[in-house]
Write a protein that holds these residues in place. Structure first.
Motif, PDB file in Angstrom:
ATOM      1  N   ARG A 174       0.945  -1.029   0.021  1.00  0.00           N
ATOM      2  CA  ARG A 174      -0.062   0.267   0.212  1.00  0.00           C
ATOM      3  C   ARG A 174       0.494   1.271   0.158  1.00  0.00           C
ATOM      4  NH1 ARG A 174      -2.901  -2.975   3.713  1.00  0.00           N
ATOM      5  NH2 ARG A 174      -2.113  -1.485   5.321  1.00  0.00           N
ATOM      6  N   TYR A 175       1.883   1.356   0.658  1.00  0.00           N
ATOM      7  CA  TYR A 175       3.071   2.715   0.768  1.00  0.00           C
ATOM      8  C   TYR A 175       3.746   2.362  -0.621  1.00  0.00           C
ATOM      9  CZ  TYR A 175       2.365   2.082   5.746  1.00  0.00           C
ATOM     10  OH  TYR A 175       2.487   2.551   6.951  1.00  0.00           O
ATOM     11  N   LEU A 176       3.983   1.452  -1.060  1.00  0.00           N
ATOM     12  CA  LEU A 176       4.439   1.850  -2.354  1.00  0.00           C
ATOM     13  C   LEU A 176       3.183   2.746  -3.717  1.00  0.00           C
ATOM     14  CD1 LEU A 176       6.061  -1.874  -2.504  1.00  0.00           C
ATOM     15  CD2 LEU A 176       7.524   0.700  -2.128  1.00  0.00           C
ATOM     16  N   ASP A 177       2.114   2.079  -3.669  1.00  0.00           N
ATOM     17  CA  ASP A 177       1.299   2.384  -4.727  1.00  0.00           C
ATOM     18  C   ASP A 177       0.890   4.149  -3.454  1.00  0.00           C
ATOM     19  OD1 ASP A 177       0.464   0.017  -5.718  1.00  0.00           O
ATOM     20  OD2 ASP A 177      -1.231   0.091  -3.869  1.00  0.00           O
ATOM     21  N   MET A 178       1.142   3.975  -3.038  1.00  0.00           N
ATOM     22  CA  MET A 178       0.864   5.934  -3.152  1.00  0.00           C
ATOM     23  C   MET A 178       1.735   6.984  -3.129  1.00  0.00           C
ATOM     24  SD  MET A 178      -2.209   6.689  -1.367  1.00  0.00           S
ATOM     25  CE  MET A 178      -3.464   6.000  -0.926  1.00  0.00           C
ATOM     26  N   LEU A 179       3.624   5.578  -3.007  1.00  0.00           N
ATOM     27  CA  LEU A 179       5.059   6.901  -3.218  1.00  0.00           C
ATOM     28  C   LEU A 179       5.118   6.643  -4.715  1.00  0.00           C
ATOM     29  CD1 LEU A 179       6.898   5.250  -0.201  1.00  0.00           C
ATOM     30  CD2 LEU A 179       6.374   7.363  -0.734  1.00  0.00           C
ATOM     31  N   ASP A 180       4.501   5.345  -4.714  1.00  0.00           N
ATOM     32  CA  ASP A 180       4.642   5.257  -6.854  1.00  0.00           C
ATOM     33  C   ASP A 180       4.054   6.433  -7.550  1.00  0.00           C
ATOM     34  OD1 ASP A 180       6.646   4.020  -8.298  1.00  0.00           O
ATOM     35  OD2 ASP A 180       5.132   2.241  -8.094  1.00  0.00           O
ATOM     36  N   ARG A 181       2.800   7.401  -7.181  1.00  0.00           N
ATOM     37  CA  ARG A 181       2.132   8.921  -7.716  1.00  0.00           C
ATOM     38  C   ARG A 181       2.909   9.782  -7.731  1.00  0.00           C
ATOM     39  NH1 ARG A 181      -3.954   7.532  -4.990  1.00  0.00           N
ATOM     40  NH2 ARG A 181      -4.075   5.579  -4.571  1.00  0.00           N
ATOM     41  N   ASP A 182       4.102  10.032  -6.625  1.00  0.00           N
ATOM     42  CA  ASP A 182       5.197  11.061  -6.330  1.00  0.00           C
ATOM     43  C   ASP A 182       6.172  11.140  -7.683  1.00  0.00           C
ATOM     44  OD1 ASP A 182       6.873  13.328  -6.334  1.00  0.00           O
ATOM     45  OD2 ASP A 182       6.626  12.593  -3.684  1.00  0.00           O
ATOM     46  N   PRO A 183       5.813  12.394  -8.633  1.00  0.00           N
ATOM     47  CA  PRO A 183       6.731  11.755  -9.865  1.00  0.00           C
ATOM     48  C   PRO A 183       8.352  11.900  -9.460  1.00  0.00           C
ATOM     49  CG  PRO A 183       5.267  14.367  -9.922  1.00  0.00           C
ATOM     50  CD  PRO A 183       5.095  13.489  -8.915  1.00  0.00           C
ATOM     51  N   LEU A 184       8.323  13.133  -7.994  1.00  0.00           N
ATOM     52  CA  LEU A 184       9.954  12.865  -7.825  1.00  0.00           C
ATOM     53  C   LEU A 184      10.495  11.607  -6.952  1.00  0.00           C
ATOM     54  CD1 LEU A 184       9.828  16.296  -6.376  1.00  0.00           C
ATOM     55  CD2 LEU A 184      10.660  15.670  -8.306  1.00  0.00           C
ATOM     56  N   LEU A 185       9.718  10.621  -6.984  1.00  0.00           N
ATOM     57  CA  LEU A 185       9.988   9.413  -5.804  1.00  0.00           C
ATOM     58  C   LEU A 185       9.989   8.475  -7.537  1.00  0.00           C
ATOM     59  CD1 LEU A 185       8.452   9.144  -3.059  1.00  0.00           C
ATOM     60  CD2 LEU A 185      10.772   9.979  -3.348  1.00  0.00           C
ATOM     61  N   THR A 186       8.946   8.256  -8.129  1.00  0.00           N
ATOM     62  CA  THR A 186       8.809   6.998  -8.928  1.00  0.00           C
ATOM     63  C   THR A 186       9.345   6.218 -10.076  1.00  0.00           C
ATOM     64  OG1 THR A 186       6.576   6.156  -9.760  1.00  0.00           O
ATOM     65  CG2 THR A 186       7.052   8.168 -10.901  1.00  0.00           C
ATOM     66  N   PRO A 187      10.100   5.754 -10.159  1.00  0.00           N
ATOM     67  CA  PRO A 187       9.366   4.204  -9.544  1.00  0.00           C
ATOM     68  C   PRO A 187       9.389   4.371  -8.621  1.00  0.00           C
ATOM     69  CG  PRO A 187      11.443   3.484 -11.141  1.00  0.00           C
ATOM     70  CD  PRO A 187      10.911   5.118 -11.462  1.00  0.00           C
ATOM     71  N   VAL A 188       9.248   3.421  -7.626  1.00  0.00           N
ATOM     72  CA  VAL A 188       9.655   3.447  -6.243  1.00  0.00           C
ATOM     73  C   VAL A 188      10.226   1.720  -6.228  1.00  0.00           C
ATOM     74  CG1 VAL A 188       9.419   3.484  -3.778  1.00  0.00           C
ATOM     75  CG2 VAL A 188       8.895   5.619  -5.479  1.00  0.00           C
ATOM     76  N   ARG A 189      11.053   1.395  -5.684  1.00  0.00           N
ATOM     77  CA  ARG A 189      10.846  -0.383  -5.144  1.00  0.00           C
ATOM     78  C   ARG A 189      11.269  -0.526  -3.590  1.00  0.00           C
ATOM     79  NH1 ARG A 189      15.612  -2.004  -5.215  1.00  0.00           N
ATOM     80  NH2 ARG A 189      17.394  -0.268  -5.787  1.00  0.00           N
ATOM     81  N   GLY A 190      10.413  -2.236  -3.360  1.00  0.00           N
ATOM     82  CA  GLY A 190      10.884  -2.264  -1.614  1.00  0.00           C
ATOM     83  C   GLY A 190      11.280  -3.121  -1.036  1.00  0.00           C
ATOM     84  N   VAL A 191      11.114  -2.462  -0.173  1.00  0.00           N
ATOM     85  CA  VAL A 191      12.778  -4.042   0.790  1.00  0.00           C
ATOM     86  C   VAL A 191      11.780  -4.502   2.291  1.00  0.00           C
ATOM     87  CG1 VAL A 191      14.397  -4.127   2.206  1.00  0.00           C
ATOM     88  CG2 VAL A 191      14.523  -2.950  -0.612  1.00  0.00           C
ATOM     89  N   PHE A 192      11.508  -5.323   2.466  1.00  0.00           N
ATOM     90  CA  PHE A 192      11.188  -6.069   3.163  1.00  0.00           C
ATOM     91  C   PHE A 192      12.096  -6.541   4.783  1.00  0.00           C
ATOM     92  CE2 PHE A 192       8.237  -9.309   5.297  1.00  0.00           C
ATOM     93  CZ  PHE A 192       6.800  -8.344   6.085  1.00  0.00           C
ATOM     94  N   ALA A 193      12.251  -5.838   4.935  1.00  0.00           N
ATOM     95  CA  ALA A 193      13.296  -6.349   6.469  1.00  0.00           C
ATOM     96  C   ALA A 193      13.048  -6.878   7.775  1.00  0.00           C
ATOM     97  CB  ALA A 193      14.366  -5.100   6.747  1.00  0.00           C
ATOM     98  N   ALA A 194      12.901  -8.158   8.152  1.00  0.00           N
ATOM     99  CA  ALA A 194      13.223  -8.516   9.416  1.00  0.00           C
ATOM    100  C   ALA A 194      14.062  -9.587   9.679  1.00  0.00           C
ATOM    101  CB  ALA A 194      11.548  -9.063   8.887  1.00  0.00           C
TER     102      ALA A 194
END
Length: 231
Positions: A174-194
């Protein structure tokens, strides 16, 4: 948020087709565009849903639906795919709308909060050339734990968990979907860290193009000396 309890049937079409026959259910329409259909069982998971961004249109039932007793028809369409959710309402028991406002986000336990802090300080663990942009980077649906840039300058959103499950992957999606709408950030990749990532969560993350990183909490705190290991 709009919360509706109604007698309804639900049809989903997209990567697969699914049908829920008429029954009394809870329908949640959230401000982010998501629509979820719940029963009175099955724990927290909806029977069917449409992830944001999506558009809901309330249309008059056609002749066939009207003859079947349908009083209203909701058509929910995804913004980026051909997925479609059709909810036919027969009888509305309750229909309530409440403005919840901006949610401050989940307060992490001590370990998760410390993991986030340590990873922000040791962002090179994600790869050479990575640099921190900001912790708790805001989105319209809550802050993502870390926003970083990789060696090529591309934006990467990082969600940190103590134990990584499917819910965490959904949250990061969900965060990636939102961040990808920002033209200054897109495309945004994701990292799941645990510290630990459950197998099902890893499969889901990798299917969505999200990279999984296992964190060694003791090593990050300087409590683990690799030279003292036998193996």
């Amino acid at each position: 948020m709009r919360v509706v309890i109604a007698s309804c049937s639900v049809d989903y079409s997209g990567r697969l087709d699914a049908h829920l026959p008429r029954a009394t259910r809870l329908i949640m329409v959230k401000a982010d565009g998501s629509v979820l259909v719940h029963s009175d069982g099955g724990s927290y998971k909806p029977l069917n849903w449409m992830s944001p961004p999506a558009r809901l249109a309330e249309v008059a039932p056609d002749e066939e639906d009207a003859e079947a007793g349908v009083t209203a028809r909701w058509e929910v369409t995804a913004a980026k795919t051909d997925d479609r959710l059709v909810i036919r309402l027969f009888e509305i028991v309750s229909d309530t709308s409440v403005e919840l406002g901006v949610d401050p986000g989940l307060t992490k336990d001590g370990v998760e909060a410390h993991l986030q802090e340590l990873l922000a300080e040791q962002v090179e663990l994600l790869g050479p050339g990575f640099r921190l942009v900001r912790r708790e980077y805001p989105t319209p649906i809550g802050p993502v734990d870390l926003l970083v840039r990789d060696g090529a300058g591309a934006a990467v959103a990082v969600e940190v968990k103590r134990v990584g499950g499917i819910d965490g992957v959904e949250q990061l999606t969900r965060y990636l979907d939102m961040l990808d709408r920002d033209p200054l950030l897109t495309p945004v990749r994701g990292v799941f860290a645990a510290q630990q990532i459950k197998p099902q969560a890893r499969v889901l993350a990798e299917d969505r193009g999200i990279r999984c990183v296992v964190l060694d909490y003791d090593a990050m705190r300087g409590l683990d000396d690799p030279s003292s290991r036998l193996f």
